[in-house]
Each structure stands twice: as structure tokens, then as C-alpha cells.
Design a protein around this motif. Sequence first.
Motif, PDB file in Angstrom:
ATOM      1  N   ILE A  42       0.843  -1.203   0.000  1.00 44.92           N
ATOM      2  CA  ILE A  42       0.000   0.000   0.000  1.00 44.92           C
ATOM      3  C   ILE A  42       0.875   1.249   0.000  1.00 44.92           C
ATOM      4  N   THR A  43       1.938   1.215   0.792  1.00 45.95           N
ATOM      5  CA  THR A  43       2.868   2.348   0.844  1.00 45.95           C
ATOM      6  C   THR A  43       3.549   2.553  -0.501  1.00 45.95           C
ATOM      7  N   MET A  48      -0.731   5.560   1.194  1.00 47.73           N
ATOM      8  CA  MET A  48      -0.570   6.028   2.578  1.00 47.73           C
ATOM      9  C   MET A  48      -0.529   7.551   2.657  1.00 47.73           C
ATOM     10  N   GLY A  49       0.059   8.167   1.644  1.00 45.83           N
ATOM     11  CA  GLY A  49       0.170   9.621   1.649  1.00 45.83           C
ATOM     12  C   GLY A  49      -0.760  10.311   0.682  1.00 45.83           C
ATOM     13  N   TYR A 106       6.765  15.133  10.215  1.00 44.97           N
ATOM     14  CA  TYR A 106       5.888  13.959  10.269  1.00 44.97           C
ATOM     15  C   TYR A 106       5.185  13.622   8.955  1.00 44.97           C
ATOM     16  N   MET A 107       4.902  14.600   8.124  1.00 45.67           N
ATOM     17  CA  MET A 107       4.172  14.295   6.893  1.00 45.67           C
ATOM     18  C   MET A 107       4.955  13.390   5.946  1.00 45.67           C
ATOM     19  N   SER A 112       5.873   7.761   3.734  1.00 46.40           N
ATOM     20  CA  SER A 112       6.860   6.694   3.531  1.00 46.40           C
ATOM     21  C   SER A 112       6.491   5.379   4.212  1.00 46.40           C
ATOM     22  N   GLY A 113       5.345   5.338   4.907  1.00 45.19           N
ATOM     23  CA  GLY A 113       4.915   4.070   5.480  1.00 45.19           C
ATOM     24  C   GLY A 113       4.862   4.017   6.985  1.00 45.19           C
ATOM     25  N   LYS A 114       5.286   5.081   7.662  1.00 44.67           N
ATOM     26  CA  LYS A 114       5.108   5.127   9.107  1.00 44.67           C
ATOM     27  C   LYS A 114       3.602   5.237   9.395  1.00 44.67           C
ATOM     28  N   ILE A 115       3.147   4.460  10.358  1.00 46.42           N
ATOM     29  CA  ILE A 115       1.714   4.367  10.633  1.00 46.42           C
ATOM     30  C   ILE A 115       1.332   5.311  11.770  1.00 46.42           C
TER      31      ILE A 115
END
Length: 375
Positions: A42-43, A48-49, A106-107, A112-115
Motif C-alpha cells: 500500500i505504501t 498512505m500519503g 511527520y508528513m 513513507s509508510g510510518k503508521i
Amino acid sequence: MQLTEEQKMLRDMAREFTRNEIAPRDKWMDDNGFDWDLCKKITKAGFMGANIPEQYGGGGGGIVDTTIIAQEFAKGSASIATFMGGHWLASNLILENGTEEQRQKYMPEAVSGKIFAFGLTEAGAGSDAAGIKSQAVETEDGWLLNGSKAWITNSGVADYYIILAMTDPEQGTAGISAFILPKDAEGLAVGKFEEKMGVRGSATCELAFNNIKLPKEALLGVRGKGFKMAMQTLDIGRISAAAVCAGISEHAMNLAKAYANERTAFGKPIKAFQGLAFRFADMYAEIKAMELLAYEAATTKDAGGRCTLDAAAAKLFATEKGIQICLQAQAVFGGNGMSKEYDIERLVRDIRVWSVMEGSTEILRMIVSGTVLSK
């Protein structure tokens, strides 16, 4: 609702990704929980973004865009759609309320895949969100956080949590503030994964905070504005919830449609019986109404308008009708609908949670009726 060419491309992309990657994994997630490999895919695909502006590396989409993705993903897995909604909601809190330094930090991580996860609910404060007991006490060099959270979507797999805590208890809701909490903070304890009835591929745990030291820059937005920020962000969550229910309902209808074409009784396909066929007329009409309510609220939000009433109405309608659609679709299967060998059984369990998440049916009726009657 007329989608732009870019939005149609996004819909088609999400639809193909769901068919090829998400749907085949839904049964596995129901049995085993969160799917890390699917999260990586998904990332890589950029979802994710999707809600993050291009200047931070995201897709630059608005609420209509994430609504499209949520609906398409839900046609393959309610668990994945739930996971994505929680991630978007929490990251959007930073996007809309954070400082530029916080957004720059944080954005790109959200892309990049951080949840990300949003922590509001506690064991003793669900619908009564103003009753939270977690506290953050200001110190010379930051904040000291104590308390707990429950039923937090993405807890246990999240890299960052947006936590609401009391900073000035004597001021009620005006004394609630929001904080950014990393998963590796000393004093953060994550409980066991909940054995839920539905959306079992979406991670849900209890969180406990024991004298967690946070720097001053962990405060998100203005002190005392956390509750207001949360309520505004829940508008987005409710739009996404309505779209998810529309996606689950369409999936249920299509499963029932395939079965009604294959199953025979009294010498003909069961779709030939008017009593059964009429179910599909109601399902189709109600799903279309769900979509229109969700996308109207999303369009209003993207245009900068207030959509609290429309978002609440969209979720109220979608959750109530979605549950009935899944039950009606299950009834088409007869006794087979009760078996886990048939996907419809899982969808009935998955849809049920949405009458509680992002505002219970009763709370939504209070919001809608109170707003309508005050005009």
C-alpha cells in the motif's frame, strides 16, 4: 457526483489494487490479524500519503480522494479500509493543526509508510469524549503524560500516536490538549491485540502511559484546543466511515448477486423469485444514497465548508442501512450464509463495528437532530 479525470484514474487504480492485492488477503487477515506485507505494498503504491500535500512528498489529494480510496478498499477488505482511515485521520490532525516544523517532520513519514493512530477513547470515556482521564502535566522542559487509552485503531502497529489528554481538568473540554507520542517513548505500554468480532485485520490494543516525558514540541496545536481539533477531524472520519460502509455493502450485494444467479430452487435460479429479487432493488438504491451522502460531505469539506451535519448524517445512514444490506445479502445464501466458508459471513461481522466507531448511532442522531432543530 462528477469525478474529475484524475479522480477517475485514482478510483481505477484503487479498484485494481484492491482486486489484485487486498481482496485475496482479507480471509487471511480475519484469521491472523494485521498484514505487514500488504501495508508495504500500500505504501509503495502511494496510498498512505494520498491525503498529504505534494510539498511533503504526498499525493496532494483531498477528502474526496481519500473517500474514493476508502470505498474501493472496503470492497476488498473492511480491515484495510479501517486501517487506512485511522492513519489518514491521525496524520490529518498534524497537517491541519501542526506547526510547519511538525508538518515537515511527520508528513514525509506518513507518506513513507510510518503508521499513525488517533487516541481519544478510554475505558471510561467513549461517546462521552469529554470524560477522558489521561493527563499531561506541564514541566520545565516539556510534559509528563499519564493515563490510558482503549479501542484505538492502529494501536500496536502505529509508529506515532496523537493522544488527547487533560492539561487543565478544571476547564472541562477546554482543558483538553493533543500530543504527538512516538511508539518508542519510555513509559508507553501496549496491551494485547483485541479479539474482535469484525475488522480483525485492523489492529486494536489498549495503551497505558506511565510518567512519559514528552518535549514541549510534542504539543499539537494550541493548548486547550485538543477537543475542538478532534471533533473537527471526526468529520473526516465519519465521511470515510460512510464510504467504507458503502464499499462493504456493495461487496455484500455482489456476493449475493453471484449466488442468486448460481443457486437453483424449484427448477430455476433463485433470482427469478420476485421476493428475493426485490431485495436487490433496495440494496442498490440504498448503496447509491450512501455514496451521494458521503461524497457531498467530502466535497463540502474540500471546499473549506463545515460539514459536521452532513458527515454525521452520511455515517448514520450508511451504518444503519449497511448493516441491513449485509443481513439481507446473507439471507440470500440461506443456511450457507452462516458458514465461514462463504465470505458474506465475514462481511456481516465487519459492518457491525461501524455503528460504534467514529461516533455511535445514538450520538450521531443527537448531532443531526440537534443541528436540524436549532436552525
